[in-house]
Design an enzyme around this catalytic site. Structure first.
Site, PDB file in Angstrom:
ATOM      1  N   HIS B 441      10.064   9.229   1.805  1.00 56.34           N
ATOM      2  CA  HIS B 441       8.951   8.582   2.489  1.00 56.34           C
ATOM      3  C   HIS B 441       8.846   9.054   3.930  1.00 56.34           C
ATOM      4  CE1 HIS B 441       6.901   4.789   4.067  1.00 56.34           C
ATOM      5  NE2 HIS B 441       6.108   5.211   3.111  1.00 56.34           N
ATOM      6  N   ARG B 570       2.094  -6.523  10.421  1.00 55.10           N
ATOM      7  CA  ARG B 570       0.737  -6.554   9.889  1.00 55.10           C
ATOM      8  C   ARG B 570       0.677  -7.286   8.555  1.00 55.10           C
ATOM      9  NH1 ARG B 570      -0.747  -3.272   5.625  1.00 55.10           N
ATOM     10  NH2 ARG B 570       0.032  -1.424   6.672  1.00 55.10           N
TER      11      ARG B 570
END
Lengths: 527, 714
Positions: B441, B570
């Site tokens: 990732h 978030r």
């Protein structure tokens, strides 16, 4: 046009920054390093890779590499080759070396051939005593800042490997002894268990190592008082693991571990299983497996010294190889190395009670001849070093018997360890000693044995010089010190500053100059 | 008395995030097409959520597994909670869409026309369109509801379902064939745009309908001899989780392809259906084995995905946010190769405020540059026909060593990534198809050049993917650097992920799963120690999700040691802030605005000598344990100061921020009386433009003249 020129210039500037790679096929891993040579013997490491592979386990337990290990090794080398393609390093700047595991494998030639076919890599199998030399170069490079301290006291340098361990003793910065010991983290398994079992038992390993090292320590103690040693330098991956865990970084290229911290860490490792080491210390399996025996070996040697800390340089045999083929002869490290080699030769001479004054005088003369005959013999600085060693030890055969002392000398040298010299080097030196008197051999002569043609020629050229130098101190009175050579049609005129009567020398030269004349085509005349 | 709760359930927290997104869609201050976009985003978020998370919890529930959630909630009650919350949010979506957004845009001439209001002209147009473009693509399938195998309805594909009866008078020749009703399914074609624009007489206005409505309206033609009794639209969401046999090394790509096919037929976890026929709803729910809570009966349009096509329509600028054009970084000289601007050290790029162009240009320049030896890059999500991939292909064809780590396991991008991998391989690049058992990732690029002064390496590390498209939508920070030690370590990182080497010891970079978790905990603990020693400690962290129980416990401990902790999260946040004795010094804020907040920034005050890190990883178990991630320190003081200022701005937002309370609910933050109103993204945009303007080319007194031969000298 002008533009073209400019481009060329910048290209050559590019070429000056040479990229060099060393691949080291060790007993527990295959490692790679890529460096950029920025200035002479100054480099920056650009790339590194390690692939654990226990070749040593195969070889030390069974005597040869298993087919699986061979395949695995070749796969790793192929990957490394791919990695090197990304750096566009020309093949001549890639050095591939192999140490104990490959050296001792019965099927090593098959392995070397397969690697060559599959990858194009030509593996240089490093002899045991050569490992010492390479390690020493690397250590010196890393510990440069400590040199003043080193020159004032004694030091032990120890690198524990999978198959063998390199040990060097320095007395006031001089090489007092160097040994390639037959103990290693993988070999100990074989030594403790034979080929029967596979379980490792820390207790039995410890018992065995304690006894084995006790004996070794006694032998070493005869060479140099170990309890006077203040500096203990630990080289190798295991020492670096310890340094990462409990050490402090003190120089750009080395760390230091206090003796207490080291002992605590050793206890810590002793009480853990290999699995726990992998998990808690974040090691690879191969690293974890060898950690305990390696630290124990370091500890057992350190115990015998007065050192209160371990110095762990950030280097390995790979940096030694790099230094070996990148530094130029005038460089400090090389000079220091030459001094260490001649120191070792001198130590050998003393051991066999040679006439030191004669030996050093002949050496001095031989080197003067060598330097002034550069255009005639075309030999390298390495040959000069071999000449120096041969000149220093040319008469040690007297220790056995005066009669045939050149043959005894050859035997002694070829069966000794002289720091910095490989087996081939020792064989060359032995042959130079062998032919410093007696009949002139031909290069095809069988006694020059396994040497290659170029090496045989070197033997002859060096022996011829040694004969002349020996003749110039025939009386063992050192009446001739400095000489100057003039080449004239009639022959080689040697002008000398002499003290007293040199008729013995003059006479000697007429006998011993014959070989020189055959080889170099000059008659030698002492003016 | 039960122990006080220490965690919020991860999945309920994710649903809550979507409620915050929905609140932007409901926000009258937001332009209408942007509101429509947020509605569509919530819709597709839920699609993915059901495929992955709900499917996984459902599997746990079916297997009667014990709870793996640190809150101790059972899988059953998690499912119940999720469905209740999602149902309520779905209601909100349709209310907003049907009562506010669609009427709103219709007013300015962007009108959805439902079939009952089609004019003669429009009807004729639709009929023709159906015959010419749609009908040839339809394959009605008759389904025997008593058969064992449910019909193969593909994941997330909209279908029309019909109950048919034989026309009266039509006698069947087949005694086996009862008169009905029969069930028939038709997949709405995938290859045609879902929005169909209709002819309209009103100048300057646009009328549209959706393809599925056309299919329903015209369906009577599909079943000659039968009468459509009832009809509806529906789609299934299926379990998308997959496990590929990682031992199958040699044909890993093939194995992946098989799994992708499997995804279309795995267990359904949700059905979305329009409220046309309760009878069909029952039949279908039974047919696919769905519980009643898994059936979402909605008004039209049942599929929210095509709303994005409306958002992307030309014109109607008044319905959108004003354009914030990405500013070219003032630190990158537009007239020289990018690497020249990096020789001085490091350049930070903050997307989408700043342009992604320097990274693309760096890649393109490297591809063409004779002195470039090698390019190494990780690709996780990349855009279709990506300029990144094109540059890499060119470089490989030019004979450079190009090493690309393509994560073929990147969820929902697998197919695209397999395609990218093959394209690169054909060009001669070394392609690594990920790492066994881990997803790669991290986002890293390394370019090696041979320069007159020797080897020089340029690296780029980022919190966001090498994706030119998301770089205009996601808030990410990337750092371009020529710092030697950093570059060397990035090289070692690549050696380990390309199989050249075991994982090396690193001094600058921190690698997951190897050492990231340990290092984070260490950094948090160090801050706690600092607070105990000096009475002052501060952690400011920004990430997408905070869901790692171990890290959260460490934060609680730091809280109790007196560390002030500011978290800008978030999405998911499992930490409960503001609870006395546990988290009273912790504040959690979430900013939802036009750009998707995506950067991961971790700042530790460290008793005055602050350390700021950027990372590709969130504080989630999957990032810390099951992915290859990179965390890297900001070593340039100027950049560190900039990032520190940015962090303050994100916490000062009074327009688009929501704050999590001790009661586990999120409330919109509003400006205190007399205080300035601040919208973080707007403020950052303004500052970025300001900074860029100082060095605008207009101010220059010198033309940058190009002359033959000079480029080479550079």
């Amino acid at each position: 046009m002008a533009e073209k020129k400019k481009k060329k210039k910048s290209e050559s500037a590019v070429e000056k920054k040479r990229l060099v790679s060393v691949i080291d096929i060790g007993s527990t891993a295959i490692r790679l390093v890529v460096v950029e040579i920025r200035k002479k013997s100054h480099w920056t490491t650009l790339d590194r890779a390690v692939q654990p592979l226990s070749l040593g386990r195969d070889v030390f337990l069974r005597g040869s590499l298993s087919p699986e290990s061979m395949r695995e090794a070749i796969l790793i080398l192929e990957r490394f080759q791919e990695l090197l393609r990304g750096w566009a390093i020309p093949p001549q700047d890639v050095r591939v070396i192999a140490t104990a595991a490959i050296r001792e494998a019965r099927n090593r030639d098959i392995f070397l051939d397969r690697v060559q076919v599959r990858t194009g890599f030509q593996i240089n199998v490093v002899a045991g005593i050569e490992e010492n030399h390479l390690t020493y170069l690397a250590v010196q490079h890393a510990l440069n800042e400590l040199r003043p301290q080193f020159s004032r006291s004694s030091a032990m340098i120890l690198e524990v490997g999978g198959g063998t361990s390199e040990l060097m003793l320095l007395s006031r910065g001089r090489m007092a002894g160097s040994h390639n010991l037959g103990i290693g983290t993988l070999r100990v398994e074989q030594q403790v268990l034979g080929s029967s079992g596979t379980t490792t038992d820390n207790g039995r390993v410890e018992e065995f190592l304690r006894e084995h090292i006790r004996v070794t320590r006694e032998v070493l103690n005869a060479e140099m008082r170990l309890d006077k040693i203040r500096f203990f330098v630990a080289v190798g991956g295991d020492a670096r693991i310890a340094a990462e865990q409990v050490g402090t970084r003190e120089g750009e290229l080395f760390s230091v571990i206090s003796r207490d911290a080291f002992v605590t860490f050793l206890d810590n490792v002793r009480s853990r299983s290999v699995e726990e080491c992998v998990r808690d210390l974040k090691l690879t399996w191969t690293e974890a497996e060898g950690l305990f025996p390696a630290l124990l070996i370091l500890h057992l040697f350190m115990e015998s010294t007065a050192a209160d800390q371990l110095i762990v340089p950030d280097v390995s045999i790979r940096e030694g190889v790099l230094l070996d083929f990148t530094i130029d002869p005038g460089h400090g490290i090389r000079k220091e190395f030459v001094r260490q080699v001649s120191g070792a030769a001198l130590a050998l001479g003393r051991k066999y009670r040679f006439d030191e004054a004669h030996a050093t005088a002949v050496t001095h003369l031989a080197l003067q001849l060598f330097d002034q005959l550069k255009d005639e013999h075309g030999l390298t600085d390495h040959a000069r070093l071999l000449l120096e060693v041969a000149a220093l030890t040319h008469d040690i055969g007297y220790f056995v018997r005066a009669d045939g002392h050149h043959k005894h000398g050859q035997y002694i040298v070829e069966n000794s360890e002289i720091f910095g010299l490989s087996r081939t080097d020792l064989s060359i030196v032995g042959n130079v000693i062998r032919f410093h008197r007696g009949a002139t051999p031909s290069p095809g002569r069988s006694s020059l044995g396994a040497l290659r043609w170029s090496q045989r020629m070197m033997v002859l050229k060096l022996a011829a010089i040694l004969r002349v130098a020996d003749a110039l101190d025939r009386g063992h009175l050192q009446r001739i010190r400095n000489i100057t050579i003039q080449k004239e049609e009639s022959g080689l005129m040697i002008q000398c500053e002499s003290l007293g009567d040199i008729s013995t020398e003059r006479h000697g030269l007429t006998i011993k100059g014959k070989m020189f004349e055959e080889i170099y085509g000059y008659q030698v005349v002492l003016l | 008395m039960s122990a006080p709760e220490r965690f919020i359930n991860r999945d309920l927290s994710w649903v809550e995030f979507n409620r915050r997104v929905l609140s932007e869609a409901q926000n009258p201050a937001v332009p209408l097409l942007e509101r429509l976009k947020f509605l569509s985003i919530v819709g597709s978020n839920f699609d993915e959520f059901f495929m992955v998370r709900v499917a996984s919890i459902k599997r746990q529930a079916l297997a009667k597994q014990r709870s793996t959630c640190p809150t101790g909630m059972s899988p059953r009650s998690q499912l119940k909670g999720i469905h209740t919350a999602v149902a309520r949010i779905t209601e909100g979506i349709y209310q907003t869409l049907l009562d506010e957004v669609l009427p709103g845009i219709a007013e300015v001439g962007l009108e959805r026309v439902t079939p009952d209001r089609w004019s003669e002209d429009q009807r004729a147009f639709v009929g023709r369109f159906f015959r010419e473009n749609v009908e040839p693509l339809l394959t009605p399938v008759r389904v025997d509801v008593h058969q064992d195998e449910p019909p193969s309805v593909r994941n997330l594909q909209l279908h029309a379902a019909f109950l048919l009866e034989r026309e009266t008078g039509g006698e069947s020749q087949d005694p086996q064939d009862p008169p009905g009703p029969h069930l028939a399914l038709v997949q709405v074609p995938r290859s045609i745009k879902r929005t169909l624009f209709l002819p309209t007489e009103r100048a300057g206005s646009v009328a549209f309908t959706f393809l599925e409505q056309v299919v329903l309206e015209q369906a009577y033609q599909l079943f000659p001899g039968y009468r459509v009794v009832e009809q509806c639209l529906f789609s299934l969401t299926r379990d998308a989780d997959m496990s590929v046999d990682e031992e199958r090394d040699e044909d890993f790509l093939e194995a992946m392809e098989q799994i992708l096919e499997h995804r279309d037929l795995s267990r359904p976890v949700r059905m979305v259906i329009n409220r046309r026929s309760t009878k069909l709803q029952k039949v279908l729910a039974k047919l696919f084995g769905l519980e009643s809570q898994e059936v979402y009966a909605c008004p039209d349009p049942v599929d929210l995905a095509p709303l994005m096509e409306i958002v992307g329509i030309d014109g109607f600028e008044a319905l959108r946010d004003e354009t914030w054009r990405p500013v070219p970084s003032p630190q990158i000289d537009p007239d020289a190769p990018v690497w020249q601007s990096l020789r001085g050290g490091e350049v930070m790029l903050h997307y989408p405020y700043e342009s992604f162009e320097p990274v693309l240009r760096l890649l393109r320049e490297a591809a063409e540059d004779p002195d470039t030896l090698a390019i190494k890059i990780t690709l996780y999500r990349t855009s279709g026909n990506s300029p990144v991939v094109r540059a890499l292909v060119r470089a490989a064809e030019a004979g450079k060593q190009v090493t690309v780590l393509v994560e073929v396991k990147a969820r929902f991008d697998e197919e695209r990534n397999i395609d990218v991998a093959q394209k690169l391989e054909r060009a001669g690049a070394i392609v690594i198809h990920g790492v066994a058992r881990l997803k790669v990732h991290s986002k890293a690029l390394l370019i090696t050049r041979r320069e007159p002064t020797g080897i020089r390496r340029y690296v780029y590390l980022s919190t966001g993917n090498f994706n030119d498209r998301t770089a205009t939508l996601y808030g990410d920070i990337g750092v371009l650097s020529s710092r030697e030690e950093l570059a060397g370590e990035v090289g070692l990182f690549f050696n380990s992920v390309t199989g050249y080497s075991v994982i090396p010891g690193l001094r600058h970079l921190v690698l997951a799963p190897h050492s990231l978790r340990g290092r984070l905990l260490e950094l948090i603990k160090r801050e706690a120690r600092r607070a105990q020693e000096a009475g002052r400690g501060l952690i400011i962290a920004k990430m997408n999700s905070l869901a790692d129980p171990v890290v959260i416990e460490a934060l609680y401990e730091a809280n109790n040691a007196g560390v002030k902790i500011l978290l800008n999260v978030r999405g998911i946040c499992m930490l409960i802030p503001g609870v006395t004795g546990m988290s009273e010094h912790i504040r959690v804020v979430s900013v939802i605005d036009r750009y998707l907040e995506h950067a991961r920034i971790f700042h530790f005050e460290n008793g005055g000598s602050g350390e700021t890190w950027l990372a590709s990883a969130d504080w989630m178990p999957r990032n810390l344990d099951r992915r290859v991630e990179l965390m890297f320190p900001i070593e340039d003081d100027e950049i560190a100061r900039t990032v520190r200022r940015l962090l303050d701005i994100w916490f000062a937002d009074t327009v688009k921020a929501h704050q999590l309370g001790p009661d586990q609910t999120w409330k919109r933050v509003s400006a205190k009386k007399g205080r300035n109103v601040l919208r973080a993204q707007e403020e950052i945009h303004r500052l970025t433009v300001e900074r860029g303007a100082i060095q605008e080319p207009e101010n220059r007194q010198l033309f940058s003249v190009r002359r033959t031969g000079e480029a080479k000298k550079r």
